[in-house]
Design a protein around this motif. Sequence first.
Motif, mmCIF file in Angstrom:
data_model
loop_
_atom_site.group_PDB
_atom_site.id
_atom_site.type_symbol
_atom_site.label_atom_id
_atom_site.label_comp_id
_atom_site.label_asym_id
_atom_site.label_seq_id
_atom_site.Cartn_x
_atom_site.Cartn_y
_atom_site.Cartn_z
ATOM 1 N N GLN A 23 0.872 -1.209 0.132
ATOM 2 C CA GLN A 23 -0.015 -0.080 0.269
ATOM 3 C C GLN A 23 0.695 1.223 0.169
ATOM 4 O O GLN A 23 0.839 2.046 -0.866
ATOM 5 C CB GLN A 23 -0.955 0.063 1.199
ATOM 6 C CG GLN A 23 -1.841 1.162 1.207
ATOM 7 C CD GLN A 23 -2.742 1.163 2.488
ATOM 8 O OE1 GLN A 23 -2.334 1.527 3.507
ATOM 9 N NE2 GLN A 23 -3.948 0.963 2.388
ATOM 10 N N LEU A 24 1.535 1.630 1.050
ATOM 11 C CA LEU A 24 2.361 2.693 1.035
ATOM 12 C C LEU A 24 3.281 3.074 -0.150
ATOM 13 O O LEU A 24 3.335 3.937 -0.659
ATOM 14 C CB LEU A 24 3.168 2.727 2.425
ATOM 15 C CG LEU A 24 3.872 4.171 2.602
ATOM 16 C CD1 LEU A 24 3.026 5.278 2.435
ATOM 17 C CD2 LEU A 24 4.886 4.056 3.962
ATOM 18 N N PRO A 25 4.249 1.872 -0.468
ATOM 19 C CA PRO A 25 4.996 2.203 -1.773
ATOM 20 C C PRO A 25 4.179 2.615 -2.918
ATOM 21 O O PRO A 25 4.657 3.618 -3.712
ATOM 22 C CB PRO A 25 5.620 0.937 -2.025
ATOM 23 C CG PRO A 25 5.785 0.130 -0.530
ATOM 24 C CD PRO A 25 4.545 0.767 0.026
ATOM 25 N N ILE A 26 2.938 2.105 -3.163
ATOM 26 C CA ILE A 26 2.317 2.531 -4.088
ATOM 27 C C ILE A 26 1.573 3.976 -4.052
ATOM 28 O O ILE A 26 1.688 4.739 -4.997
ATOM 29 C CB ILE A 26 1.177 1.423 -4.536
ATOM 30 C CG1 ILE A 26 1.590 -0.016 -4.799
ATOM 31 C CG2 ILE A 26 0.079 1.954 -5.613
ATOM 32 C CD1 ILE A 26 0.502 -1.204 -5.003
ATOM 33 N N VAL A 27 1.220 4.214 -2.890
ATOM 34 C CA VAL A 27 0.671 5.492 -2.571
ATOM 35 C C VAL A 27 1.678 6.687 -2.677
ATOM 36 O O VAL A 27 1.501 7.580 -3.298
ATOM 37 C CB VAL A 27 0.159 5.580 -1.118
ATOM 38 C CG1 VAL A 27 -0.240 6.988 -0.891
ATOM 39 C CG2 VAL A 27 -1.230 4.902 -1.121
ATOM 40 N N MET A 28 2.953 6.321 -2.280
ATOM 41 C CA MET A 28 4.031 7.276 -2.778
ATOM 42 C C MET A 28 4.283 7.377 -3.954
ATOM 43 O O MET A 28 4.551 8.562 -4.576
ATOM 44 C CB MET A 28 5.366 6.414 -1.950
ATOM 45 C CG MET A 28 5.393 6.840 -0.539
ATOM 46 S SD MET A 28 5.450 8.170 0.131
ATOM 47 C CE MET A 28 3.515 8.400 0.383
ATOM 48 N N VAL A 29 4.117 6.418 -5.166
ATOM 49 C CA VAL A 29 4.148 6.667 -6.601
ATOM 50 C C VAL A 29 2.962 7.549 -7.040
ATOM 51 O O VAL A 29 3.085 8.423 -7.788
ATOM 52 C CB VAL A 29 4.008 5.316 -7.170
ATOM 53 C CG1 VAL A 29 3.947 5.352 -8.775
ATOM 54 C CG2 VAL A 29 5.190 4.699 -6.861
ATOM 55 N N GLN A 30 1.689 7.226 -6.496
ATOM 56 C CA GLN A 30 0.438 8.112 -6.986
ATOM 57 C C GLN A 30 0.860 9.341 -6.502
ATOM 58 O O GLN A 30 0.587 10.252 -7.446
ATOM 59 C CB GLN A 30 -0.443 7.377 -5.936
ATOM 60 C CG GLN A 30 -1.187 5.967 -6.474
ATOM 61 C CD GLN A 30 -2.385 5.467 -5.358
ATOM 62 O OE1 GLN A 30 -2.326 6.315 -4.403
ATOM 63 N NE2 GLN A 30 -2.919 4.529 -5.825
ATOM 64 N N ARG A 31 1.303 9.851 -5.400
ATOM 65 C CA ARG A 31 1.421 11.128 -4.918
ATOM 66 C C ARG A 31 2.734 11.788 -5.565
ATOM 67 O O ARG A 31 2.565 13.006 -6.020
ATOM 68 C CB ARG A 31 1.647 11.018 -3.256
ATOM 69 C CG ARG A 31 0.596 10.689 -2.606
ATOM 70 C CD ARG A 31 0.475 10.891 -1.369
ATOM 71 N NE ARG A 31 0.578 12.324 -0.809
ATOM 72 C CZ ARG A 31 -0.950 12.790 -0.566
ATOM 73 N NH1 ARG A 31 -1.936 12.192 -0.581
ATOM 74 N NH2 ARG A 31 -0.837 14.099 -0.183
#
Length: 217
Positions: A151-159
């Motif tokens: 979750q967090l690594p993907i959210v970091m890419v999104q942001r």
Amino acid sequence: MAATLLHLVRHGEVHNPDGVLYGRIPGFGLSDLGRRMAAVAADSLSEHPITALYTSPLQRARESAAPWAEATGLLPVVEPRIVEPTNRFEGGTVEFGPAVLLHPRTWPLVYNPFRPSWGEPYVEVAMRMIAALDSAWHTADGGEVVLVSHQLPIVMVQRAVAGKHLWHDPRDRRCSLSSITTVERCIARSGEPRYREVSYREPAADLLRHAVDQGAV
């Protein structure tokens, strides 16, 4: 020949009856529901030309990559850069998020939510994720690439690709179990290569109402 699209896939539900913040702790695999979720995610892109498959080294991600491997005939490549971040709450059962402020013993860990002080800095997570995307994009033999992560690594890419600040309220994350965030490489106005989000989908949405998602950090 470079890739056309990169699909960032989150793992399915984890068997975690004790509600542990599992982080990088070994031994946390998918539940039966999680395996169904992973299969649904893989089936949702069954008509796409997937030419490469990467997975985080953690068990839940490798198990979530299995349906993709079966569907495509590709051997999953373990990519350490898309692993879950380190986290000092790992192994505990305190609900991660603003609720941690209700527990005085956690205060020394949460003095800086912008970095964050309790784990791997957001900027470092974003940098290693983008580096992994660069490698996957450059080495692909055309087609599309799947990267099974957390979750967090993907959210970091999104942001990061949206130009948003990386610090955030964990309750606002848009990255459900077995969700797929798709990005493509493009050229910024400055002439530098960058990524942009093409789509976000939740192929396992019908299963989410029965899922428990407590162990993400």
